[in-house]
Scaffold this motif. Sequence first.
Motif, PDB file in Angstrom:
ATOM      1  N   GLY A 189       0.812  -1.215   0.000  1.00  0.00           N
ATOM      2  CA  GLY A 189       0.000   0.000   0.000  1.00  0.00           C
ATOM      3  C   GLY A 189       0.836   1.251   0.000  1.00  0.00           C
ATOM      4  O   GLY A 189       2.064   1.218  -0.090  1.00  0.00           O
ATOM      5  N   LEU A 190       0.145   2.365   0.056  1.00  0.00           N
ATOM      6  CA  LEU A 190       0.816   3.664  -0.002  1.00  0.00           C
ATOM      7  C   LEU A 190       1.549   3.973   1.309  1.00  0.00           C
ATOM      8  O   LEU A 190       1.123   3.521   2.382  1.00  0.00           O
ATOM      9  N   PRO A 191       2.590   4.769   1.215  1.00  0.00           N
ATOM     10  CA  PRO A 191       3.194   5.264   2.456  1.00  0.00           C
ATOM     11  C   PRO A 191       2.182   6.120   3.215  1.00  0.00           C
ATOM     12  O   PRO A 191       1.273   6.698   2.618  1.00  0.00           O
ATOM     13  N   GLU A 192       2.355   6.213   4.510  1.00  0.00           N
ATOM     14  CA  GLU A 192       1.401   6.950   5.352  1.00  0.00           C
ATOM     15  C   GLU A 192       1.232   8.393   4.868  1.00  0.00           C
ATOM     16  O   GLU A 192       0.135   8.942   4.909  1.00  0.00           O
ATOM     17  N   ALA A 193       2.324   8.982   4.387  1.00  0.00           N
ATOM     18  CA  ALA A 193       2.278  10.390   3.977  1.00  0.00           C
ATOM     19  C   ALA A 193       1.357  10.617   2.776  1.00  0.00           C
ATOM     20  O   ALA A 193       0.888  11.726   2.559  1.00  0.00           O
ATOM     21  N   LEU A 194       1.098   9.549   2.008  1.00  0.00           N
ATOM     22  CA  LEU A 194       0.277   9.709   0.795  1.00  0.00           C
ATOM     23  C   LEU A 194      -1.185   9.345   1.020  1.00  0.00           C
ATOM     24  O   LEU A 194      -2.010   9.525   0.131  1.00  0.00           O
ATOM     25  N   ASP A 205      -3.421  10.746   2.721  1.00  0.00           N
ATOM     26  CA  ASP A 205      -4.358  11.875   2.803  1.00  0.00           C
ATOM     27  C   ASP A 205      -4.645  12.497   1.439  1.00  0.00           C
ATOM     28  O   ASP A 205      -5.489  13.380   1.344  1.00  0.00           O
ATOM     29  N   PHE A 206      -3.955  12.048   0.443  1.00  0.00           N
ATOM     30  CA  PHE A 206      -4.142  12.648  -0.881  1.00  0.00           C
ATOM     31  C   PHE A 206      -5.300  11.980  -1.618  1.00  0.00           C
ATOM     32  O   PHE A 206      -5.455  10.756  -1.579  1.00  0.00           O
ATOM     33  N   VAL A 207      -6.082  12.823  -2.282  1.00  0.00           N
ATOM     34  CA  VAL A 207      -7.165  12.281  -3.126  1.00  0.00           C
ATOM     35  C   VAL A 207      -6.983  12.831  -4.539  1.00  0.00           C
ATOM     36  O   VAL A 207      -6.459  13.939  -4.714  1.00  0.00           O
TER      37      VAL A 207
END
Lengths: 148, 159
Positions: free
Chosen positions: A7-12, A14-16
């Motif tokens: 999956g995505l890194p945690e930092a990503l 929140d991006f939509v």
Amino acid sequence: MNEDDRGLPEALKDFVPRPAPLHLRQKILAAATAIPPAGRFLTAAQWGMVAACALLVIGSLAVDAALSRTMVRRLDVLLNERPAAFPVTDADRTGFEEILGAAQARALYAPSARLRQDRTVSMQGRTNWDESVMEDKENADVREKNPR
Amino acid sequence: MQLDELYDAYGDALYRYLTLKLGSAHDAEDALQETFVRLARYVGRRRFIRDPKAFAFRCAYNEANRFWKKRLRRRDEEIAFRPDLASLIFQGPHEASEIRLGEALAALSAEQREVILLKDFEGLTFRAIGSACGVSTHTAASRHRYGMDRLRAYFGEKK
């Protein structure tokens, strides 16, 4: 193959994804609908216009044919059935004579009056042709007697 | 599926993909229009298409390549990705985070960016990505894996 992966890194997270500009939809659909689908010669709108033109042509031909039939029928009535249906009156006869007289007068004073005179049927039922031929014969006789 | 339904389903995703591929919102709009013009030709044949989403992305991929070949003659060159383009594609909690994501994506190769966008943001499977980008499923998966490793490393370093 592991589709999930990690999956995505945690930092990503929140991006939509951002949507495309709103004005694009109308512009693109207008451009794309003007293209005929693969294997077709024209678009639906163009086919509609062709069908309308074809209907117009067929309609005008049908109207023309109907009018022609009516004209033929009327002419037929005039030529064949007029004496029975509409007997010729004295007024008709007078009008016809006036027209014929005017035509004859015009023929007499026209530049080629002589030619027309020869071919014009007189009101008495005889032609002027006889007279003109006689004149020509007389003139020929005179020329034979006086060659100069 | 009609053309307007097709746009509603994939229009936004294709726009983001083309912006990422071409590096310009204006060029992406032109390429998106060409993509839909191309898709419109196949609207009547869609029952023969197994995966419509992958097919739409494949059309966009071809159009992007055609676009570069035609206008810039730099098809095989690495396309520079500017960090500010991330704000056209993604919406983050704040502007600084969008710029940071852009910097992280700029550090990746074009193929890795492409696969990460398609997999993690547009929801395509590796198989669909493979058929859209003209590579095998394994290649798509490995590009994704390497790209994600680099992203993690980037955010790990920054943190």
